[in-house]
Each structure stands twice: as C-alpha cells, then as structure tokens.
Motif scaffolding. Sequence first.
Motif, PDB file in Angstrom:
ATOM      1  N   SER A  41       0.846  -1.195   0.000  1.00 22.32           N
ATOM      2  CA  SER A  41       0.000   0.000   0.000  1.00 22.32           C
ATOM      3  C   SER A  41       0.884   1.248   0.000  1.00 22.32           C
ATOM      4  O   SER A  41       2.119   1.149  -0.005  1.00 22.32           O
ATOM      5  CB  SER A  41      -0.944   0.003   1.205  1.00 22.32           C
ATOM      6  OG  SER A  41      -0.212   0.004   2.412  1.00 22.32           O
ATOM      7  N   LYS A  42       0.236   2.416  -0.005  1.00 21.70           N
ATOM      8  CA  LYS A  42       0.929   3.701   0.010  1.00 21.70           C
ATOM      9  C   LYS A  42       0.411   4.539   1.190  1.00 21.70           C
ATOM     10  O   LYS A  42      -0.755   4.443   1.568  1.00 21.70           O
ATOM     11  CB  LYS A  42       0.677   4.479  -1.291  1.00 21.70           C
ATOM     12  CG  LYS A  42       1.045   3.746  -2.575  1.00 21.70           C
ATOM     13  CD  LYS A  42       2.527   3.732  -2.815  1.00 21.70           C
ATOM     14  CE  LYS A  42       2.863   3.122  -4.174  1.00 21.70           C
ATOM     15  NZ  LYS A  42       4.320   3.025  -4.396  1.00 21.70           N
ATOM     16  N   GLU A  44      -1.144   7.674   2.596  1.00 22.38           N
ATOM     17  CA  GLU A  44      -2.057   8.626   1.963  1.00 22.38           C
ATOM     18  C   GLU A  44      -1.461  10.022   1.862  1.00 22.38           C
ATOM     19  O   GLU A  44      -1.684  10.730   0.883  1.00 22.38           O
ATOM     20  CB  GLU A  44      -3.384   8.681   2.736  1.00 22.38           C
ATOM     21  CG  GLU A  44      -4.229   7.419   2.598  1.00 22.38           C
ATOM     22  CD  GLU A  44      -5.576   7.555   3.255  1.00 22.38           C
ATOM     23  OE1 GLU A  44      -5.904   8.678   3.704  1.00 22.38           O
ATOM     24  OE2 GLU A  44      -6.316   6.559   3.331  1.00 22.38           O
ATOM     25  N   ASP A  45      -0.693  10.446   2.873  1.00 19.97           N
ATOM     26  CA  ASP A  45      -0.208  11.825   2.878  1.00 19.97           C
ATOM     27  C   ASP A  45       0.987  12.053   1.961  1.00 19.97           C
ATOM     28  O   ASP A  45       1.162  13.132   1.404  1.00 19.97           O
ATOM     29  CB  ASP A  45       0.144  12.266   4.302  1.00 19.97           C
ATOM     30  CG  ASP A  45       1.137  11.323   4.983  1.00 19.97           C
ATOM     31  OD1 ASP A  45       1.428  10.252   4.406  1.00 19.97           O
ATOM     32  OD2 ASP A  45       1.612  11.661   6.087  1.00 19.97           O
ATOM     33  N   SER A  46       1.819  11.000   1.756  1.00 22.89           N
ATOM     34  CA  SER A  46       3.040  11.181   0.967  1.00 22.89           C
ATOM     35  C   SER A  46       3.056  10.395  -0.339  1.00 22.89           C
ATOM     36  O   SER A  46       3.805  10.732  -1.260  1.00 22.89           O
ATOM     37  CB  SER A  46       4.259  10.766   1.795  1.00 22.89           C
ATOM     38  OG  SER A  46       4.226   9.358   2.065  1.00 22.89           O
ATOM     39  N   GLY A  47       2.251   9.330  -0.420  1.00 21.26           N
ATOM     40  CA  GLY A  47       2.286   8.472  -1.603  1.00 21.26           C
ATOM     41  C   GLY A  47       3.459   7.513  -1.617  1.00 21.26           C
ATOM     42  O   GLY A  47       3.652   6.775  -2.592  1.00 21.26           O
ATOM     43  N   MET A  48       4.264   7.519  -0.543  1.00 21.70           N
ATOM     44  CA  MET A  48       5.401   6.604  -0.460  1.00 21.70           C
ATOM     45  C   MET A  48       4.927   5.204  -0.069  1.00 21.70           C
ATOM     46  O   MET A  48       3.832   5.014   0.450  1.00 21.70           O
ATOM     47  CB  MET A  48       6.414   7.117   0.566  1.00 21.70           C
ATOM     48  CG  MET A  48       7.063   8.448   0.210  1.00 21.70           C
ATOM     49  SD  MET A  48       8.134   8.351  -1.251  1.00 21.70           S
ATOM     50  CE  MET A  48       7.086   9.146  -2.478  1.00 21.70           C
ATOM     51  N   ASP A  49       5.804   4.224  -0.288  1.00 20.62           N
ATOM     52  CA  ASP A  49       5.448   2.837  -0.024  1.00 20.62           C
ATOM     53  C   ASP A  49       5.186   2.576   1.451  1.00 20.62           C
ATOM     54  O   ASP A  49       5.925   3.048   2.333  1.00 20.62           O
ATOM     55  CB  ASP A  49       6.576   1.908  -0.491  1.00 20.62           C
ATOM     56  CG  ASP A  49       6.569   1.697  -1.998  1.00 20.62           C
ATOM     57  OD1 ASP A  49       5.478   1.481  -2.542  1.00 20.62           O
ATOM     58  OD2 ASP A  49       7.651   1.729  -2.606  1.00 20.62           O
ATOM     59  N   ASP A  77       7.586   2.300 -10.635  1.00 17.86           N
ATOM     60  CA  ASP A  77       7.136   2.339  -9.258  1.00 17.86           C
ATOM     61  C   ASP A  77       7.170   0.949  -8.640  1.00 17.86           C
ATOM     62  O   ASP A  77       7.620   0.751  -7.504  1.00 17.86           O
ATOM     63  CB  ASP A  77       5.721   2.928  -9.190  1.00 17.86           C
ATOM     64  CG  ASP A  77       5.224   3.082  -7.771  1.00 17.86           C
ATOM     65  OD1 ASP A  77       5.945   3.696  -6.961  1.00 17.86           O
ATOM     66  OD2 ASP A  77       4.126   2.603  -7.470  1.00 17.86           O
ATOM     67  N   SER A  81       9.471  -0.508  -5.372  1.00 20.51           N
ATOM     68  CA  SER A  81       8.786  -1.141  -4.240  1.00 20.51           C
ATOM     69  C   SER A  81       9.367  -2.526  -3.960  1.00 20.51           C
ATOM     70  O   SER A  81       9.582  -2.914  -2.802  1.00 20.51           O
ATOM     71  CB  SER A  81       7.286  -1.265  -4.527  1.00 20.51           C
ATOM     72  OG  SER A  81       6.684   0.000  -4.693  1.00 20.51           O
TER      73      SER A  81
END
Length: 319
Positions: A41-42, A44-49, A77, A81
Amino acid sequence: KKKMNQEKQHVILSSPPFEFMAEAMVKLNPSKYAYFPTKWSKFEDSGMDCIEVGGFYPENKIRNSSIIFLASFHDNDAILSQFHVLIMLLESFIQELTIVLPFLPMGTMERVTREGQVATANSIARLFSNLPPCGKPARVMIYDIHTLQNRFYLYGHALASLHSTIPLFLKHIGKPKENVDAVAFPDEGAMKRFKDHFHGFDLVVCAKVRDGDTRKVTLQEGNVENLRVIVVDDLVRSGGTLYECAKVLKQHGAVNVFAFCAHAGFNQENWKQFINGGKKFGVIEKFYLTNSVPTVTQKLIGIEPFVILDITESILTDL
C-alpha cells in the motif's frame, strides 16, 4: 538434522501481479512450499510505499529460510517497491534468495548509441548486483531474455540463471507435423536463438529489407506453401513485425499462420488490433503468449485469438 533441513519448506513471497502464481505453486506442492501474502500500500499523505511483508508474525518464518520472490517489473514504481522488499529480506537472516523475474522489460535497453542515453538494463543489473549479501549470491531467474549478454551484467551479490518458455510451448503444440509443420522467425536473430528447440520442424526466416524510404518484411529463407506455420519470437510490443511476417507467409502459400511470443509486452493496448474488429484481426489465427507479464495477459484470457500458457509448472521445474 540433515534430514530436517532437506524437508524444510521454501517460503514464497510475491509482488501483487504474481500472487495467483504463488498460490498455485503451493497447491501443486504444499509439502515443499509455503506462501505468505504481503500487504502492498501507500501512505495517503506522501504516496510513499507502506509495505508489510508476510511471514514475520505471529511467528518468524523468514529467518533461516530459503526465500522465493516472484517479481514483476511492469513499471518503475513497482520495481522500486520490490527492491525495498528484497533489501529488507536480505537483512533478515535468510538462508538464500531466489528472485523469479520471468520478464526483464529493460532487456532491450542494454546499449547506448549517443552519449546521454541511459542503458536502464545496466542500472537494474547494478541494483541487483549490489543487494546485501546473505552468504551466497541471490539467483535471478529470467525467461527468454531479449539480449543474451545481459546475464553478464549481473555480478557479485546476484547472478542470473537463464531459462526458456519454448519447452512449455512445444508441449502445447505437440510433435513436429502434428499440428504445426514449420516454424518461422521474424529475423535472423530470433532464428539463431531459438532454432535448436525446433528439431523436426521446417524452419523459415523472414527479414526486413529497405524499399526506398520504408522497410518491408520479406521471406528470406524457406518454403511455406501448403504448410501450417507458427511465427516465434521472444517479445511482442506493437505486434507490427509479427503481423507483417504473417501476411508475407500467407502470400507465399501458408495454409495457417499462428504466432508465439514468450512475453506479452504490448505497448498500451496494442493487443486490441488483433481481436475481432481490430486492423490486424484474422491474419494470425491463434496468438500464443505466456503469462510472464500478468498485468497484460490477465486481460486477454478467453479473448480470441489469444491463448495464454501458464508458466507456473515450468518455474517449479526450473527451480
């Protein structure tokens, strides 16, 4: 103690596109393999893994285990990951790591013709080669790699083992002359790579020749009159060369023309040109692909003229 080690299960971990294959491997040999799903998943605030690898809780099944990781490098992407996970695994006191990477998509970008271009095959190989050590090099299993020299780009902490989907395809089409009479190659490169797999079949070679400002496909070697012919290559992108090759074969008297490609690397949705209503429909009567690129082939199951061959059992054999 030695007997216990021999009976120890291999732990399977997977990228999202190959989770179906991980489950299938366990069903085929539950005493040898155990699969633990991973949560991808990511934030929500940063979009990072935000990744949580299975097999650690409530009991650590990863430590001292032989790990098989099913990798899918279908976009940048996803690649990053999965490298996050591979590094973490190698720092988790595992016994050994096998990375099953059926399709190496940057295998076509292994050289530069102008300074400033990036050979991404080299970059990925360096990432593999500099993974943390776990006592022995990680094994990277690749099927029908586009340029054979790419295997030597891996060194140090990761080494490539090369495999082919052709034996699986041969099981499907049967003995020479049973369902297919001749095998055609779109160019000499494909012929040199694959011809030794097709003993007993007539071999045909096509080629691209320049005609003014354009290049067209011609029949360079062989006779296909009144024969059932299959065009074989490792990779399909746009499908243009395969289509032109199939047209030429029919013009020279082939009764049926089929196609086989190990990897369905279609650009965007170019595969739609081959289905009913598409510009290239009807020339290739059956289009065989393996599910080495499940992000594409999952869309093609049950859609004519595509026939999707499952490589799960081939991977189990090659492991």
